[in-house]
Scaffold this motif. Structure first.
Motif, mmCIF file in Angstrom:
data_model
loop_
_atom_site.group_PDB
_atom_site.id
_atom_site.type_symbol
_atom_site.label_atom_id
_atom_site.label_comp_id
_atom_site.label_asym_id
_atom_site.label_seq_id
_atom_site.Cartn_x
_atom_site.Cartn_y
_atom_site.Cartn_z
ATOM 1 N N ILE A 73 0.835 -1.205 0.000
ATOM 2 C CA ILE A 73 0.000 0.000 0.000
ATOM 3 C C ILE A 73 0.866 1.250 0.000
ATOM 4 O O ILE A 73 0.626 2.198 -0.740
ATOM 5 C CB ILE A 73 -0.933 -0.005 1.224
ATOM 6 N N SER B 44 2.149 1.625 -3.394
ATOM 7 C CA SER B 44 1.154 2.151 -4.336
ATOM 8 C C SER B 44 1.005 3.652 -4.167
ATOM 9 O O SER B 44 0.886 4.391 -5.142
ATOM 10 C CB SER B 44 -0.208 1.492 -4.096
ATOM 11 N N LEU B 45 0.986 4.081 -2.929
ATOM 12 C CA LEU B 45 0.808 5.503 -2.671
ATOM 13 C C LEU B 45 1.949 6.291 -3.296
ATOM 14 O O LEU B 45 1.760 7.336 -3.899
ATOM 15 C CB LEU B 45 0.762 5.748 -1.158
ATOM 16 N N ARG C 242 2.142 5.343 -7.339
ATOM 17 C CA ARG C 242 0.915 5.477 -8.106
ATOM 18 C C ARG C 242 0.689 4.298 -9.034
ATOM 19 O O ARG C 242 0.176 4.452 -10.141
ATOM 20 C CB ARG C 242 0.953 6.742 -8.959
ATOM 21 N N SER D 233 0.045 -0.265 -8.721
ATOM 22 C CA SER D 233 -0.278 -1.279 -7.715
ATOM 23 C C SER D 233 0.102 -2.692 -8.124
ATOM 24 O O SER D 233 -0.128 -3.625 -7.377
ATOM 25 C CB SER D 233 -1.775 -1.246 -7.446
ATOM 26 N N ILE E 34 -7.847 -8.312 -10.103
ATOM 27 C CA ILE E 34 -9.029 -7.970 -9.330
ATOM 28 C C ILE E 34 -10.244 -8.092 -10.239
ATOM 29 O O ILE E 34 -10.334 -7.403 -11.253
ATOM 30 C CB ILE E 34 -8.924 -6.541 -8.774
ATOM 31 N N HIS F 53 -13.907 2.591 -8.851
ATOM 32 C CA HIS F 53 -13.251 2.074 -7.647
ATOM 33 C C HIS F 53 -11.872 1.523 -7.981
ATOM 34 O O HIS F 53 -10.891 1.806 -7.295
ATOM 35 C CB HIS F 53 -14.104 0.986 -7.000
ATOM 36 N N SER G 277 -9.420 4.288 -8.690
ATOM 37 C CA SER G 277 -8.965 5.008 -7.505
ATOM 38 C C SER G 277 -8.056 4.129 -6.652
ATOM 39 O O SER G 277 -7.311 4.614 -5.819
ATOM 40 C CB SER G 277 -10.155 5.490 -6.684
ATOM 41 N N ARG G 278 -8.128 2.842 -6.863
ATOM 42 C CA ARG G 278 -7.229 1.920 -6.167
ATOM 43 C C ARG G 278 -5.936 1.745 -6.946
ATOM 44 O O ARG G 278 -5.167 0.816 -6.668
ATOM 45 C CB ARG G 278 -7.888 0.553 -6.013
ATOM 46 N N SER G 279 -5.760 2.586 -7.969
ATOM 47 C CA SER G 279 -4.524 2.541 -8.745
ATOM 48 C C SER G 279 -4.245 1.219 -9.426
ATOM 49 O O SER G 279 -3.111 0.767 -9.430
ATOM 50 C CB SER G 279 -3.315 2.877 -7.846
ATOM 51 N N LEU H 20 -10.931 7.886 -18.263
ATOM 52 C CA LEU H 20 -9.725 7.252 -17.730
ATOM 53 C C LEU H 20 -8.715 6.966 -18.838
ATOM 54 O O LEU H 20 -7.515 7.144 -18.663
ATOM 55 C CB LEU H 20 -10.094 5.955 -17.010
ATOM 56 N N LEU I 169 -4.833 5.796 -18.587
ATOM 57 C CA LEU I 169 -4.953 4.459 -18.001
ATOM 58 C C LEU I 169 -5.043 3.424 -19.122
ATOM 59 O O LEU I 169 -5.948 3.500 -19.957
ATOM 60 C CB LEU I 169 -6.207 4.369 -17.116
ATOM 61 N N PRO I 170 -4.147 2.462 -19.132
ATOM 62 C CA PRO I 170 -4.200 1.437 -20.179
ATOM 63 C C PRO I 170 -5.470 0.597 -20.050
ATOM 64 O O PRO I 170 -5.809 0.135 -18.957
ATOM 65 C CB PRO I 170 -2.964 0.575 -19.896
#
Lengths: 347, 347
Positions: A53, A56-57, A60, A62, A96, A113, A116-118, A139, A144-145
DNA sequence: GTGAAAGCGCTAACAC
DNA sequence: GTGTTAGCGCTTTCAC
């Protein structure tokens, strides 16, 4: 609750700074072999694992990819997911999975969601309700791919992986025609989905090739893609109650095919004695059905694999990718008894 | 890549400090109604969403729950997952699904990954290979809420949700006996799984009640729970090649049931003319099979729901929970033609 | 009622 | 080669 081990604990125990430990752990070349060894061994000993985590922060990203499908309780998608995982897992990505249950609202929530969870990228098959693509377009424009598979979006330019739906539908329909059937109904999903359009075209092309006029009465849409059995049943009823009723139905979806069989059974219509059936499905049990079902099977596992490879390539590309590709894989037609119109089944 | 809106942006735009904004957003009572309104409206306007990763890092929780199942391509589990999602979604939790593919190693990796991602709790059905539970025990001892469903761990004390496997197996076996069959084989999963043990006991109890001695030759284990078709086929072959071969097989698993039918079909054994079949499965298509399959159906959706409710209750409990409960739900027996030994099928 | 500052675990630019 | 420091976005003491 947890008191996980951090880089700080290691630093304290070894009398080093956190940055030294960090560098040692990631093999920074500036660190002396000695220190490196010390840190690595200690980390191993106390079973240190970096906090993803925090990573990730900071970074950016995950190391996970998000999947959007309508339902996992669907042979096609569960097989595709296995293909996705088989690649992602080996490349160090976690998967996921989210389900839309064919709802546009759910799709938007899930996508947002995950963003925002990267998640590092998205593998998307649209819900049967989805017409507005702005949630994805936004996005995608931000970088974002995204790779589409199965139900793809024409207006978003990116990699796409699909089965050759046109040919799959053409083959199935032509097979019915070659079995001597000329009145062929078509049961399918919402009219705006890519798969619906492509399969409808294949169906029409086969009719045209054999000089059979297209009959709009024979076309039935189930807007929920087979999720609502009543919808399927009504569509089936409509077809079998037509004055000039079809001798066969070509069904264009996994849930629709099984739903159609259940509806026919409930209505007391014998397959293929009263009506022949051929349909898209990836069920492993099609041969166990009574009668064994003639199916168009998609290479779902392979589609999942290729889409994932493409996505990871996009994610890991150093430069923005501008050349996109649409991969099309052939379907396979399995001819079984359900398409033999007029023949009773004896085991 | 993304430049998402942060609390800082709002603070800057409104000439406030980040802490004021933060408090205003979460309705802190110290903030003047005026400021609150200002912040809330602006946040709404620019479509602000808090970064869940930053929150997770701070709060050490993620508002997500992890699910461990062997396979989503399994009717029982895909239905259970839908039950899980139906509750989690309404309670503000996201669901992360992982598959073990019946591999112990995969289970360990998945569990550890989810734990390090700060899932707030775990919903676990063990893989068929899992005997060592230390990966779960460790986390559980550290305070991570875990609820087991389906394949539960005896040695970990927590909430558990299961079907009444004993009774389900008893009913199916007794039904076969009452149809006049006395030689009943039993095809099941690895011997140490809770479901295997319970179903075996139900099977034995039904035999005992009707004074039929238990015959160890009639018991066949498939250690991969039906994932490997060859394993199933060999087990089936073993049963039908016994000198005193069984007249029926009671099958104790979803994948096993369908795998068994496929094997019999391949071997040219007619069901139920040559051998009767009854099995656990949650397939929606059991009635479409040739012959329609007599099944024990578990309330999978409900099991998923209850397990999730229990887990969320554990997660949100202010005090450590020490009283644990095992919920047991009844199965349902659907009697169809496959269990009528000696009868040929005519549609 | 509001702001400044510290800290969650980690990395990296910048010292020395 | 190693330490110091700032910062990822957010909440939360502690001041004022």
């Amino acid at each position: 609750m947890f008191e996980p081990i951090t880089i700080k604990d290691i630093a304290k125990a070894l009398g080093l700074s956190t940055s030294t430990v960090s560098r040692a752990l990631r093999g920074g070349y500036e660190i002396s072999a000695e220190t490196k060894k010390l840190v690595l061994e200690y980390a191993e000993k106390i079973n240190y694992h970096p906090n993803p985590i925090a990573l990730s922060l900071k970074e950016r990203r995950s190391h996970s990819i998000g999947v959007v499908v309508c339902e996992v309780a669907n042979n096609y998608f569960s097989q595709a997911i296995n293909g996705i995982e088989s690649i992602a897992y080996n490349r160090g990505y976690h998967v996921i999975i989210t389900q839309t249950h064919e709802s546009y609202d759910r799709e938007v929530v899930n996508v947002q969601h995950m963003a925002s969870r990267s998640v590092d990228g998205l593998l998307v098959s649209l819900s049967s309700e989805t017409q507005d693509l702005s949630h994805l377009k936004y996005l995608h424009d931000k970088g974002l791919p995204i790779v589409f598979f199965d139900r793809v979006a024409a207006e978003i330019e990116t990699h796409k992986v699909v089965a050759n739906n046109y040919k799959g539908a053409f083959d199935a329909t032509e097979h019915l025609i070659q079995s001597g059937i000329r009145k062929i109904g078509h049961l399918t999903s919402s009219w705006y989905l890519s798969i619906t359009i492509e399969r409808l075209e294949g169906y029409k092309a086969a009719l045209a090739k054999h000089n059979i006029p297209f009959n709009a009465d024979y076309l039935q849409h189930c807007d929920h893609g087979g999720m609502i059995q009543d919808e399927v049943e009504n569509a089936v009823k409509h077809l079998i109650n037509l004055p000039d009723k079809p001798e066969a139905i070509f069904v264009a979806g996994d849930r629709l095919s099984t739903g159609c069989l259940i509806a026919l059974k409930k209505l007391g219509v014998k397959v293929p004695l009263d009506i022949a059936i051929a349909g898209f499905t990836n069920s492993d049990f099609a041969e166990l059905f009574s009668p064994p079902l003639t199916t168009v099977r998609q290479p779902a596992f392979k589609i999942g694999q290729i889409a994932t490879e493409m996505l990871i390539q996009l994610i890991e590309s150093k430069y923005p990718v501008t050349e996109f590709e649409t991969k099309m894989l052939d379907t396979e037609l399995f001819i079984r008894e359900s398409s033999e119109f007029g023949v009773p089944i004896v085991q």
